[in-house]
Design an enzyme around this catalytic site. Sequence first.
Site, PDB file in Angstrom:
ATOM      1  N   HIS A 127       9.805 -26.468  -1.163  1.00  0.00           N
ATOM      2  CA  HIS A 127       9.308 -27.616  -1.922  1.00  0.00           C
ATOM      3  C   HIS A 127       8.207 -27.215  -2.899  1.00  0.00           C
ATOM      4  CE1 HIS A 127      11.450 -30.499   0.747  1.00  0.00           C
ATOM      5  NE2 HIS A 127      11.407 -29.432   1.526  1.00  0.00           N
TER       6      HIS A 127
ATOM      7  N   GLU B 226       0.825  -1.218   0.000  1.00  0.00           N
ATOM      8  CA  GLU B 226       0.000   0.000   0.000  1.00  0.00           C
ATOM      9  C   GLU B 226       0.856   1.263   0.000  1.00  0.00           C
ATOM     10  OE1 GLU B 226      -2.975   0.115   3.078  1.00  0.00           O
ATOM     11  OE2 GLU B 226      -4.376  -1.093   1.926  1.00  0.00           O
TER      12      GLU B 226
ATOM     13  N   LYS C 233     -13.714  -0.211  -4.483  1.00  0.00           N
ATOM     14  CA  LYS C 233     -14.825   0.107  -3.586  1.00  0.00           C
ATOM     15  C   LYS C 233     -15.944   0.832  -4.333  1.00  0.00           C
ATOM     16  CE  LYS C 233     -12.402   0.266   0.816  1.00  0.00           C
ATOM     17  NZ  LYS C 233     -11.838   1.101   1.874  1.00  0.00           N
TER      18      LYS C 233
END
Length: 401
Positions: free
Chosen positions: A285, A264, A385
Amino acid sequence: MKLDITTYMDNFLDKELVKKYSSRKEEVFQKLDTAYMNGWLSPDESSVDEILKVRDKVFSHSKCLVVVGIGGSFLGSCALYSMFTSYFKKQDFQVIFAGTTLSSSYMKELLEYLEGVDFSVNVISKSGTTMETSLTYSAIKKIMEKKYSIEEIRNRIIVTTDSVKGNLRREVEEVGYSSFVIPDNIGGRYSLLTPAHLFPLSFCIDIRELISGYMEGLKLKEEAFSYAVVRRSMFDQGKVIENFVTYENNFYYYMEWLKQLFGETEGKNGKGIFPSSMIHTRDLHSLGQFVQEGNKILFETFFKIKNSSSCFIDGKELHPINLVVEDSVIAAHVSGGVPCVVLEIDEVSPRNLGEVSSFFFLVAALSGYLFDVDPFNQPGVEVYKSEVRSRLNSIGEKYEK
Ligand code: PA5
């Protein structure tokens, strides 16, 4: 805390770039000192006594605290809570972090679970209008209304929000809940030393230790700048991903916290280093193959913990083996063209994590300035948003933020 940004890095660095970015030190220090959102550089410790008083009240009548918040209003406390509580032992007092999902199966289980325990709620939202937080809080209040009297509910809800603005502050004023303030000049991801995190953390650690470590970390401005310069130079050299690596499984959420902090802070105007993380040896792995031989777009920052719990297997102590593996992996990755930084602490303690955390705040903010972006805003978050808002409004659902 010890930071090694030379041993496994110097051979990769373009010295001209380092010189170029190093020359900006006075300018970026000045920007940080005069920033509009730099309250985290001088945290206010005056709320600690009240935090402990309210915590004791919660302990006296509840067996569980539900912390409702998301993003910067949840990751810091969740990161340290999961680090300082047992992997397996059932806690006498449980802290649940909720409010980070719209999954109905999760919510259904949470609400059913809460019907059967004595709990309190700490709702945390600076704005007071975040969708996930508001929905979860509202659902939990309904459960409380079934179980508790109005007076009991008043004693069981703790609100952490802005000092004057937003729905939550209005509710505090109307109903009289206990409440804490997230200061105006501290953004969500930099709010570790505000009550947003100190209150939930007071249930598992000595928050005064965390605070004193944090104050130590703030003194490491020069070191933070050197690290920021290395990161910025790496980016110009095509290393656009910083992979944070831990050898402790309970650092999982701390890695998530770091990802939010750097993602951010830097990720704007088409710039920024993408923060990723791995837990070793598990991820050796899986993604280990990519790091060793794949596209050379990464550099890594390893966390090294010098001392850990003593555990012997077949007469051999395990932690030194983990450290040998860590050193071997660093050597292998360096030989595969992946530059590394190593950050070492003596042990996992609230004090050390406080120091490391404020150090990372400095690194993130200074890096942001070296990218010429505002380290304290997150305008991109608004884009999704507003899309959600318009779609929900079109189907008749109200969405406030
Ligand atoms: O870092 C940030 O600012 C965000 O992650 C916010 O903390 C998050 O969106 C939650 O916001 P609020 O505390 O207003 O509910």
